[in-house]
Write a protein that holds these residues in place. Structure first.
Motif, mmCIF file in Angstrom:
data_model
loop_
_atom_site.group_PDB
_atom_site.id
_atom_site.type_symbol
_atom_site.label_atom_id
_atom_site.label_comp_id
_atom_site.label_asym_id
_atom_site.label_seq_id
_atom_site.Cartn_x
_atom_site.Cartn_y
_atom_site.Cartn_z
ATOM 1 N N PRO A 56 -8.225 -4.543 -4.814
ATOM 2 C CA PRO A 56 -6.899 -5.180 -4.899
ATOM 3 C C PRO A 56 -5.890 -4.241 -5.557
ATOM 4 C CG PRO A 56 -8.333 -6.065 -6.576
ATOM 5 C CD PRO A 56 -9.195 -5.172 -5.732
ATOM 6 N N TYR A 57 -4.614 -4.518 -5.358
ATOM 7 C CA TYR A 57 -3.554 -3.725 -5.991
ATOM 8 C C TYR A 57 -3.455 -4.136 -7.456
ATOM 9 C CZ TYR A 57 1.157 -1.994 -7.001
ATOM 10 O OH TYR A 57 2.235 -1.354 -7.558
ATOM 11 N N PRO A 85 -5.313 -7.572 6.674
ATOM 12 C CA PRO A 85 -4.515 -7.080 5.551
ATOM 13 C C PRO A 85 -4.034 -5.652 5.793
ATOM 14 C CG PRO A 85 -6.844 -7.094 4.976
ATOM 15 C CD PRO A 85 -6.739 -7.751 6.314
ATOM 16 N N ASN A 86 -2.884 -5.329 5.228
ATOM 17 C CA ASN A 86 -2.372 -3.957 5.247
ATOM 18 C C ASN A 86 -2.915 -3.214 4.037
ATOM 19 O OD1 ASN A 86 -0.810 -4.617 7.510
ATOM 20 N ND2 ASN A 86 0.933 -5.229 6.249
ATOM 21 N N ILE A 98 -4.851 -2.784 -1.407
ATOM 22 C CA ILE A 98 -3.993 -3.671 -0.622
ATOM 23 C C ILE A 98 -2.546 -3.182 -0.726
ATOM 24 C CG2 ILE A 98 -3.159 -6.025 -0.369
ATOM 25 C CD1 ILE A 98 -6.042 -5.642 0.447
ATOM 26 N N ALA A 99 -1.844 -3.130 0.412
ATOM 27 C CA ALA A 99 -0.489 -2.555 0.445
ATOM 28 C C ALA A 99 0.597 -3.572 0.139
ATOM 29 C CB ALA A 99 -0.222 -1.901 1.796
ATOM 30 N N ASP A 100 0.514 -4.779 0.721
ATOM 31 C CA ASP A 100 1.628 -5.719 0.532
ATOM 32 C C ASP A 100 1.205 -7.166 0.744
ATOM 33 O OD1 ASP A 100 1.220 -5.662 3.224
ATOM 34 O OD2 ASP A 100 3.162 -4.811 3.738
ATOM 35 N N GLY A 101 0.160 -7.586 0.109
ATOM 36 C CA GLY A 101 -0.293 -8.966 0.220
ATOM 37 C C GLY A 101 -1.655 -9.041 0.890
ATOM 38 N N GLY A 102 -2.515 -9.855 0.341
ATOM 39 C CA GLY A 102 -3.858 -10.007 0.880
ATOM 40 C C GLY A 102 -4.935 -9.942 -0.182
#
Length: 573
Positions: A56-57, A85-86, A98-102
């Motif tokens: 995760p980010y 997911p991106n 994770i780039a922008d949600g997920g």
């Protein structure tokens, strides 16, 4: 170097796992063979990634577990991933992020794999996006990730106020590092807007104050979902209390600071669930009373600190000003009337004097009359002064009539403006609105995009749909729902609005009720029929808990209901 990198990756993996409440992923399946990335794609592409390589980010604005987690997890168990997911990858790191949600979906996949060891939860297809920078600590890349997560969470409308505030604070630090200067709220709002994230400078300022004065002392209360209204009240109470403390602290010799009083009284409320603003205010005033050694009473401090009392004081002061203005106006009117009476009496005396003088002059005149003895004399007397007086009166009456005729159109126009628009010539609209709000006891609601000065009065020539649209935005903004209020563009533009459909159901009961209510009150289709549920906690509250909707928003809601009723009634005519 390799050992240091290995230790760094191990610590990062363990920290992320603790944040997700799951252990680091280890695949014990006999068919699994580990692989390490040897190159970094330079274009966006779909790739298959295993969970041990997907993290995760770590700067994700969401700090709490998603309230919809169990539902999302069960959906993935039955259907798999509907939305890929991106992801991206920092240079030099062996895993993807994770780039922008997920992040919630990845957490659910990890739990499902731990429970089932099913390979379909282990390897998933993702859309890889190249890292925006040449180094792992690229500020531009970190900003891109953070803003992407903020936008994603805003779309779902499920961040608490403090989570969003901390995300904006993190973005501010990145921008200041990138630009090598400190940013004001206005400058930060501009930078975020340039990168695709819209937020007002006023909200940024409030978030900064919340992080500075509230977050260090009541983090649990804030993460439990303390919203806009109580945060506004706490910050206002702090301003009032600080002003009072600076006013009275010189009367006693004490080493106690206001910051210490604020910290002590607020920290004790961190475990309160639900949090009550009045309970905290009582504790704050008691501490201030003790610190001032009883030289200032609790009642005196309460009158200066309590928001309702301050509001009533302003209303009373405003009423005194209005009474003084009315008295002054009455005195001016009486003075003007007295001047007009004196002028009229003077003119009457002059006119009467002229009437007495003219006959006397005529009587003294010597007139020669030639009489023909053969012609009978017909005596016909006409008093010249009478003729002059009649002529003068005729002119006077004509002038009065003309003046009346000329004045009537002006009076009619002013009356029409007043009846149709609620506008009185000679006063600014803002001054009229404030005066009307004070008369109706709504001075506190004269704020926001659409100030409310009167709940019931409707002027037929005003733009009612524009007012309704602004009210809907004000109401929605209090519950972080403004992104769902959609302006429907028509020809000509009339500012009709409707609520955008939800991608996912709102779990928060208050937000769901407000969304349903605004959906019912939309002005795009005035024949639209729907129902919504309003509970006691939303509108009324109780002795132990304040209502979920504050006074200002309640007034605006009443006004919106009144306008929609009027629009529906007039639409059928």
């Amino acid at each position: 170097m390799d050992i240091a990198m290995s230790n760094k990756n191990k610590k990062l993996t363990e920290a992320i796992a603790r944040n997700l409440n799951v252990s680091p992923m280890v695949n014990t399946s006999p068919t699994y063979a580990s692989a390490t990335a040897t190159h970094y794609p330079t274009t966006s592409q779909y790739i298959t990634v295993t969970l041990d390589k997907l993290h995760p980010y770590e700067h994700n604005p969401r700090k709490n577990r998603n309230p919809n987690f169990d539902m999302i997890k069960e959906s993935i168990r039955r259907r798999g991933l509907d939305h890929k997911p991106n992801i991206t990858q920092r240079p030099g790191e062996p895993f993807y992020i994770i780039a922008d949600g997920g992040n919630t979906r990845i957490q659910a996949l990890k739990e499902l794999f731990n429970e089932t060891q099913d390979q379909r939860f282990w390897a998933i297809e993702c859309l890889y996006k190249p890292w925006k920078g040449e180094t792992a600590d690229s500020v531009e890349a970190e900003l891109d990730l953070l803003i992407g997560h903020l936008i994603e969470n805003d779309t779902r409308a499920d961040l608490t106020f403090i989570e969003k505030a901390l995300g904006i604070q993190q973005a501010k630090e990145y921008y200041e590092k990138k630009l090598d200067k400190e940013l004001s709220s206005r400058e930060l709002a501009s930078e975020l807007e340039n990168d695709g994230y819209i937020i007002s400078k006023t909200l940024i300022s409030k978030m900064s104050l919340c992080i500075k004065f509230l977050y260090p002392f009541i983090p649990d209360v804030l993460f439990n979902g303390l919203g806009n209204s109580p945060i506004d009240k706490l910050l206002s109470i702090r301003n009032n209390a600080l002003d009072v403390w600076q006013q009275y602290r010189l009367e006693v010799e004490t080493d106690i600071t206001f910051e210490a009083i604020w910290e002590n009284s607020l920290s004790r409320c961190n475990n309160d669930n639900p949090f009550n603003v009045k309970t905290f205010q009582d504790a704050l005033i008691n501490e201030m009373t003790d610190a001032l050694e009883g030289k200032v009473s609790y009642e005196m401090l309460y009158m200066e600190v309590d928001l309702d009392e301050r509001k009533f004081q302003k209303l009373a002061k405003k009423q005194q000003e209005i009474d003084a203005q009315i008295q002054h106006s009455q005195e001016d009117v009486a003075k003007f009337q007295q001047q007009q009476l004196e002028k009229s009496q003077f003119e009457t005396e002059i006119s009467h004097s002229d009437k007495l003088e003219k006959p006397t002059t005529q009587e003294n005149e010597v007139k020669e009359i030639v009489v023909n003895p053969d012609t009978p004399i017909q005596w016909e007397e006409k008093n010249d002064s009478t003729l002059d007086t009649e002529t003068e009166n005729n002119h006077s009456e004509s002038g009065t009539i003309n003046k009346t005729v000329e004045a009537e159109p002006d009076n009619d126009l002013a009356q029409q403006f007043s009846q149709n628009y609620g506008i009185v010539p000679g006063m600014t609209i803002q001054a009229q609105r404030e005066q009307q709000a004070t008369v109706n006891g709504l001075e506190f609601a004269c704020v926001g995009r659409q100030p409310v000065a009167d709940i019931w009065q409707v002027y037929p020539s005003r733009q009612h749909k524009a007012e309704a649209y602004s009210l809907a935005l004000d109401i929605a903004e209090q519950f972080n729902l403004e992104q769902f209020v959609e302006h429907i563009v028509k020809e000509p533009v009339d500012y009709s609005f409707q609520m955008k459909p939800l991608d996912e159901a709102l779990e928060d009961d208050t937000k769901r009720s407000i969304y349903e209510l605004l959906n019912m009150l939309q002005t795009h289709d005035l024949t639209y029929s729907d129902a919504c549920f309003l509970d006691t906690a939303l509108l009324l509250g109780s002795a132990e808990r304040e209502p979920n909707i504050d006074d200002i928003t309640l007034v605006k809601l009443f006004r919106l209901i009144r306008l929609v009723r009027y629009l529906r009634a007039t639409a059928t005519v």
